[in-house]
Design a protein around this motif. Structure first.
Motif, PDB file in Angstrom:
ATOM      1  N   SER A   5       4.013   2.183  -1.122  1.00 51.58           N
ATOM      2  CA  SER A   5       3.188   2.399   0.073  1.00 51.58           C
ATOM      3  C   SER A   5       4.056   2.559   1.313  1.00 51.58           C
ATOM      4  CB  SER A   5       2.199   1.246   0.244  1.00 51.58           C
ATOM      5  OG  SER A   5       2.873   0.009   0.394  1.00 51.58           O
ATOM      6  N   LEU A   6       5.184   1.803   1.377  1.00 47.04           N
ATOM      7  CA  LEU A   6       6.104   1.961   2.504  1.00 47.04           C
ATOM      8  C   LEU A   6       6.708   3.357   2.512  1.00 47.04           C
ATOM      9  CD1 LEU A   6       7.728   0.746   4.871  1.00 47.04           C
ATOM     10  CD2 LEU A   6       9.445   0.047   3.200  1.00 47.04           C
TER      11      LEU A   6
ATOM     12  N   VAL B 101       1.082  -0.625   8.521  1.00 43.74           N
ATOM     13  CA  VAL B 101       0.046  -0.194   7.584  1.00 43.74           C
ATOM     14  C   VAL B 101       0.487  -0.386   6.131  1.00 43.74           C
ATOM     15  CG1 VAL B 101      -1.208   1.823   6.732  1.00 43.74           C
ATOM     16  CG2 VAL B 101      -1.032   1.417   9.180  1.00 43.74           C
ATOM     17  N   ALA B 102       1.771  -0.168   5.850  1.00 43.76           N
ATOM     18  CA  ALA B 102       2.263  -0.141   4.469  1.00 43.76           C
ATOM     19  C   ALA B 102       1.875  -1.367   3.639  1.00 43.76           C
ATOM     20  CB  ALA B 102       3.775   0.057   4.456  1.00 43.76           C
ATOM     21  N   PRO B 103       2.072  -2.608   4.117  1.00 43.98           N
ATOM     22  CA  PRO B 103       1.730  -3.760   3.268  1.00 43.98           C
ATOM     23  C   PRO B 103       0.243  -3.885   2.976  1.00 43.98           C
ATOM     24  CG  PRO B 103       3.235  -4.408   5.036  1.00 43.98           C
ATOM     25  CD  PRO B 103       2.741  -3.052   5.352  1.00 43.98           C
ATOM     26  N   TRP B 104      -0.607  -3.365   3.876  1.00 41.82           N
ATOM     27  CA  TRP B 104      -2.050  -3.486   3.642  1.00 41.82           C
ATOM     28  C   TRP B 104      -2.481  -2.685   2.427  1.00 41.82           C
ATOM     29  CZ3 TRP B 104      -4.413  -7.252   5.980  1.00 41.82           C
ATOM     30  CH2 TRP B 104      -3.996  -7.661   7.241  1.00 41.82           C
TER      31      TRP B 104
ATOM     32  N   VAL C  27       4.339  -5.846 -10.418  1.00 45.54           N
ATOM     33  CA  VAL C  27       3.748  -4.625  -9.868  1.00 45.54           C
ATOM     34  C   VAL C  27       3.619  -4.663  -8.350  1.00 45.54           C
ATOM     35  CG1 VAL C  27       1.704  -3.143  -9.890  1.00 45.54           C
ATOM     36  CG2 VAL C  27       2.545  -4.155 -12.017  1.00 45.54           C
ATOM     37  N   VAL C  28       3.287  -5.820  -7.771  1.00 44.54           N
ATOM     38  CA  VAL C  28       3.079  -5.886  -6.323  1.00 44.54           C
ATOM     39  C   VAL C  28       4.303  -5.407  -5.540  1.00 44.54           C
ATOM     40  CG1 VAL C  28       2.728  -7.466  -4.385  1.00 44.54           C
ATOM     41  CG2 VAL C  28       1.244  -7.592  -6.372  1.00 44.54           C
TER      42      VAL C  28
END
Length: 219
Positions: free
Chosen positions: A151-152, A174-177, A143-144
């Motif tokens: 999110s990206l 911001v995307a990976p957070w 899932v990660v």
């Protein structure tokens, strides 16, 4: 399989979106401006690979207390390495670009800090993903990477509303957070009491990046 596919798709998506909205010149400037950060990421990831071997041995031996302690120590070392890399990027990147390109490209100083945020987010996300692999948390493994890509996609969608090189750097920072906060830390809550200080720093940095990102669109 999910992680390699997600990483490949993310890289292609970033390149396509950047080329579409900032042109070939924007792609060239970004690739040149992130050379030092990319080198720092490769070196730190080699260190992560060494840590992962030790984690695997501890997990196989069934020593959770030692595993937890080593995890916290690895987190502290990772944070220290990221801080040193960020110091190097913020102080040397502009000098390197001036020398490498003979001052032919413009690279605002604030982009260095955005790239530092991107570096920290990616390193933290990969560190936790490595732990999922060690403990064979199949849900996390699957899932990660999907959350990372989703999110990206959302962040790059926002970037397309006000395209600029600064907003692109903020988007990928911001995307990976997002996936880190939504899923990874939730499933590693067993360790929260041991490294709450570092978690607080991660969320604080992520929150600051999110505020900057949203502010770039509404200012």
């Amino acid at each position: 399989l999910a992680a390699p596919v997600s990483q490949t798709a993310s890289g292609i998506l970033q390149s396509l979106v950047l080329a579409r909205f900032c042109g070939a010149e924007g792609v060239a400037i970004f690739n040149t401006g992130t050379k030092i950060a990319s080198l720092g990421m490769m070196l730190i990831q080699k260190f992560q690979d060494v840590l992962l071997v030790g984690f695997s041995e501890l997990h196989e031996l069934g020593r959770p207390a030692v595993f937890e302690r080593r995890f916290r120590q690895g987190m502290a070392l990772l944070f220290t390495a990221w801080a040193l890399a960020s110091l190097g990027i913020s102080s040397l990147n502009s000098v390197f670009l001036a020398f490498w390109t003979s001052r032919r490209i413009s690279w605002p100083e604030e982009l260095n800090w955005m790239i530092c945020g991107w570096l920290g987010a990616v390193l933290a996300s990969k560190y936790f993903a490595n732990v999922f692999t060690v403990v064979l948390n199949r849900t996390g493994i699957r899932v990660v990477p999907i959350l990372d890509f989703a999110s990206l996609t959302v962040c790059l969608g926002l970037f397309s509303l006000r395209p600029s090189l600064s907003n692109f750097c903020l988007a990928i920072a911001v995307a990976p957070w997002a996936s880190l906060a939504v899923f990874t830390l939730r499933h590693l809550k067993i360790f929260l009491s041991g490294y709450s200080f570092f978690c607080a720093l991660l969320f604080l940095a992520g929150g600051i990046m999110l505020i900057l990102f949203l502010g770039a669109f509404f200012s």
